[in-house]
Design a protein around this motif. Structure first.
Motif, PDB file in Angstrom:
ATOM      1  N   THR A  31      32.000  27.731  61.176  1.00 54.39           N
ATOM      2  CA  THR A  31      31.523  28.452  60.003  1.00 54.39           C
ATOM      3  C   THR A  31      30.260  27.756  59.502  1.00 54.39           C
ATOM      4  OG1 THR A  31      32.870  27.115  58.504  1.00 54.39           O
ATOM      5  CG2 THR A  31      33.842  29.159  59.296  1.00 54.39           C
ATOM      6  N   THR A  32      29.568  28.382  58.587  1.00 49.85           N
ATOM      7  CA  THR A  32      28.410  27.750  57.964  1.00 49.85           C
ATOM      8  C   THR A  32      28.723  27.509  56.501  1.00 49.85           C
ATOM      9  OG1 THR A  32      27.401  29.899  57.580  1.00 49.85           O
ATOM     10  CG2 THR A  32      26.718  28.721  59.557  1.00 49.85           C
ATOM     11  N   ASP A  33      28.171  26.438  55.977  1.00 50.43           N
ATOM     12  CA  ASP A  33      28.418  26.049  54.587  1.00 50.43           C
ATOM     13  C   ASP A  33      27.207  25.265  54.116  1.00 50.43           C
ATOM     14  OD1 ASP A  33      29.682  25.560  52.141  1.00 50.43           O
ATOM     15  OD2 ASP A  33      31.601  25.155  53.102  1.00 50.43           O
ATOM     16  N   GLU A  34      27.376  24.571  53.007  1.00 47.50           N
ATOM     17  CA  GLU A  34      26.288  23.784  52.450  1.00 47.50           C
ATOM     18  C   GLU A  34      26.818  22.445  51.981  1.00 47.50           C
ATOM     19  OE1 GLU A  34      23.704  24.738  48.763  1.00 47.50           O
ATOM     20  OE2 GLU A  34      23.092  26.108  50.366  1.00 47.50           O
ATOM     21  N   LEU A  35      26.069  21.383  52.246  1.00 44.78           N
ATOM     22  CA  LEU A  35      26.426  20.043  51.796  1.00 44.78           C
ATOM     23  C   LEU A  35      25.213  19.436  51.130  1.00 44.78           C
ATOM     24  CD1 LEU A  35      28.417  17.647  51.716  1.00 44.78           C
ATOM     25  CD2 LEU A  35      27.487  16.949  53.921  1.00 44.78           C
ATOM     26  N   PRO A  39      21.984  23.297  54.561  1.00 46.63           N
ATOM     27  CA  PRO A  39      22.888  24.159  55.320  1.00 46.63           C
ATOM     28  C   PRO A  39      23.498  23.386  56.502  1.00 46.63           C
ATOM     29  CG  PRO A  39      20.609  24.788  55.710  1.00 46.63           C
ATOM     30  CD  PRO A  39      20.592  23.726  54.650  1.00 46.63           C
ATOM     31  N   VAL A  40      24.801  23.548  56.677  1.00 46.53           N
ATOM     32  CA  VAL A  40      25.517  22.849  57.735  1.00 46.53           C
ATOM     33  C   VAL A  40      26.406  23.823  58.490  1.00 46.53           C
ATOM     34  CG1 VAL A  40      25.516  20.590  56.600  1.00 46.53           C
ATOM     35  CG2 VAL A  40      27.397  22.167  56.184  1.00 46.53           C
ATOM     36  N   GLU A  41      26.734  23.444  59.706  1.00 46.18           N
ATOM     37  CA  GLU A  41      27.701  24.168  60.517  1.00 46.18           C
ATOM     38  C   GLU A  41      28.973  23.344  60.511  1.00 46.18           C
ATOM     39  OE1 GLU A  41      27.413  24.298  64.976  1.00 46.18           O
ATOM     40  OE2 GLU A  41      26.757  26.334  64.467  1.00 46.18           O
ATOM     41  N   VAL A  42      30.099  23.964  60.219  1.00 48.32           N
ATOM     42  CA  VAL A  42      31.379  23.257  60.149  1.00 48.32           C
ATOM     43  C   VAL A  42      32.225  23.711  61.333  1.00 48.32           C
ATOM     44  CG1 VAL A  42      33.413  22.805  58.748  1.00 48.32           C
ATOM     45  CG2 VAL A  42      31.211  23.183  57.635  1.00 48.32           C
ATOM     46  N   ARG A  43      32.602  22.752  62.172  1.00 49.58           N
ATOM     47  CA  ARG A  43      33.393  23.046  63.367  1.00 49.58           C
ATOM     48  C   ARG A  43      34.785  22.451  63.215  1.00 49.58           C
ATOM     49  NH1 ARG A  43      28.818  20.781  67.435  1.00 49.58           N
ATOM     50  NH2 ARG A  43      27.190  22.249  66.872  1.00 49.58           N
ATOM     51  N   THR A  44      35.786  23.197  63.603  1.00 52.64           N
ATOM     52  CA  THR A  44      37.169  22.730  63.564  1.00 52.64           C
ATOM     53  C   THR A  44      37.486  22.010  64.865  1.00 52.64           C
ATOM     54  OG1 THR A  44      37.794  24.584  62.164  1.00 52.64           O
ATOM     55  CG2 THR A  44      39.565  23.438  63.320  1.00 52.64           C
ATOM     56  N   ILE A  45      38.011  20.799  64.759  1.00 46.97           N
ATOM     57  CA  ILE A  45      38.439  20.022  65.921  1.00 46.97           C
ATOM     58  C   ILE A  45      39.961  19.988  65.904  1.00 46.97           C
ATOM     59  CG2 ILE A  45      38.350  17.790  67.082  1.00 46.97           C
ATOM     60  CD1 ILE A  45      35.670  19.242  66.991  1.00 46.97           C
ATOM     61  N   GLN A  46      40.569  20.492  66.956  1.00 46.67           N
ATOM     62  CA  GLN A  46      42.020  20.495  67.074  1.00 46.67           C
ATOM     63  C   GLN A  46      42.495  19.098  67.493  1.00 46.67           C
ATOM     64  OE1 GLN A  46      43.861  22.992  66.148  1.00 46.67           O
ATOM     65  NE2 GLN A  46      42.098  24.306  65.760  1.00 46.67           N
ATOM     66  N   PRO A  47      43.744  18.754  67.214  1.00 46.51           N
ATOM     67  CA  PRO A  47      44.246  17.420  67.567  1.00 46.51           C
ATOM     68  C   PRO A  47      44.095  17.077  69.047  1.00 46.51           C
ATOM     69  CG  PRO A  47      45.760  18.469  66.068  1.00 46.51           C
ATOM     70  CD  PRO A  47      44.727  19.504  66.430  1.00 46.51           C
ATOM     71  N   TYR A  48      44.285  18.035  69.932  1.00 48.70           N
ATOM     72  CA  TYR A  48      44.154  17.733  71.354  1.00 48.70           C
ATOM     73  C   TYR A  48      42.697  17.510  71.774  1.00 48.70           C
ATOM     74  CZ  TYR A  48      42.835  22.638  71.948  1.00 48.70           C
ATOM     75  OH  TYR A  48      42.210  23.849  71.859  1.00 48.70           O
ATOM     76  N   VAL A  72      30.930  18.227  60.715  1.00 47.42           N
ATOM     77  CA  VAL A  72      29.906  18.869  59.891  1.00 47.42           C
ATOM     78  C   VAL A  72      28.552  18.510  60.484  1.00 47.42           C
ATOM     79  CG1 VAL A  72      28.943  19.038  57.578  1.00 47.42           C
ATOM     80  CG2 VAL A  72      31.403  18.736  57.884  1.00 47.42           C
ATOM     81  N   VAL A  73      27.806  19.538  60.917  1.00 44.00           N
ATOM     82  CA  VAL A  73      26.534  19.339  61.600  1.00 44.00           C
ATOM     83  C   VAL A  73      25.425  19.974  60.769  1.00 44.00           C
ATOM     84  CG1 VAL A  73      25.254  19.723  63.735  1.00 44.00           C
ATOM     85  CG2 VAL A  73      27.753  19.496  63.793  1.00 44.00           C
ATOM     86  N   PRO A  74      24.496  19.162  60.239  1.00 44.35           N
ATOM     87  CA  PRO A  74      23.360  19.752  59.512  1.00 44.35           C
ATOM     88  C   PRO A  74      22.508  20.583  60.473  1.00 44.35           C
ATOM     89  CG  PRO A  74      23.516  17.393  59.109  1.00 44.35           C
ATOM     90  CD  PRO A  74      24.471  17.710  60.208  1.00 44.35           C
ATOM     91  N   LEU A  75      22.106  21.765  60.050  1.00 39.97           N
ATOM     92  CA  LEU A  75      21.307  22.630  60.910  1.00 39.97           C
ATOM     93  C   LEU A  75      19.912  22.080  61.132  1.00 39.97           C
ATOM     94  CD1 LEU A  75      22.425  26.123  59.580  1.00 39.97           C
ATOM     95  CD2 LEU A  75      23.250  24.880  61.574  1.00 39.97           C
ATOM     96  N   VAL A  76      19.381  21.306  60.176  1.00 36.11           N
ATOM     97  CA  VAL A  76      18.032  20.756  60.327  1.00 36.11           C
ATOM     98  C   VAL A  76      18.013  19.493  61.180  1.00 36.11           C
ATOM     99  CG1 VAL A  76      17.161  21.772  58.194  1.00 36.11           C
ATOM    100  CG2 VAL A  76      18.225  19.525  58.135  1.00 36.11           C
ATOM    101  N   ASP A  77      19.115  18.771  61.273  1.00 34.05           N
ATOM    102  CA  ASP A  77      19.188  17.531  62.051  1.00 34.05           C
ATOM    103  C   ASP A  77      20.558  17.427  62.726  1.00 34.05           C
ATOM    104  OD1 ASP A  77      18.702  15.074  63.156  1.00 34.05           O
ATOM    105  OD2 ASP A  77      18.963  13.959  61.288  1.00 34.05           O
ATOM    106  N   PRO A  78      20.758  18.104  63.860  1.00 32.84           N
ATOM    107  CA  PRO A  78      22.072  18.121  64.507  1.00 32.84           C
ATOM    108  C   PRO A  78      22.581  16.742  64.938  1.00 32.84           C
ATOM    109  CG  PRO A  78      20.633  19.781  65.450  1.00 32.84           C
ATOM    110  CD  PRO A  78      19.804  18.961  64.534  1.00 32.84           C
ATOM    111  N   GLU A  79      21.707  15.779  65.095  1.00 36.30           N
ATOM    112  CA  GLU A  79      22.142  14.439  65.494  1.00 36.30           C
ATOM    113  C   GLU A  79      22.852  13.701  64.353  1.00 36.30           C
ATOM    114  OE1 GLU A  79      21.969  13.117  68.582  1.00 36.30           O
ATOM    115  OE2 GLU A  79      21.329  15.137  69.139  1.00 36.30           O
TER     116      GLU A  79
END
Length: 98
Positions: A31-35, A39-48, A72-79
């Motif tokens: 999903t996308t959100d804001e921090l 603007p950031v991309e929020v990815r769900t990591i499953q336990p496995y 949480v990955v910033p769209l302007v600086d993915p690193e």
């Protein structure tokens, strides 16, 4: 005489031509959100999927390997991605500024 009880039948989910039923097909959990106004991309990591330990920037505690969390990955600086506990991410608006 006791009343007759019918055995409950299990309702089966029809499988589409593509393979898995709709409830088993998961989207990528992104999903996308804001921090802090970024603007950031929020990815769900499953336990496995969690194979390493990370430090959560929300509470500064360790997220052990094998624990589901968010990336949480910033769209302007993915690193500059950070790994958050789900509860810490939901409370991020209440944290103190640094």
């Amino acid at each position: 005489m006791s009343p007759t009880r019918r055995r409950a039948t299990r309702r089966r989910t029809p499988r589409p031509a593509g393979g898995l039923p709709a409830w088993a097909r998961a989207d990528d959990g992104t999903t996308t959100d804001e921090l802090d106004g970024v603007p950031v991309e929020v990815r769900t990591i499953q336990p496995y999927q969690a194979t390493k330990a990370y430090t959560c920037p929300g509470c500064h505690a360790v997220i052990p390997a094998g624990t589901g969390h968010l990336v949480v990955v910033p769209l302007v600086d993915p690193e500059d991605r950070r790994h958050w506990h789900r509860s810490c991410w939901s409370r991020r608006h209440r944290r103190r500024p640094r």
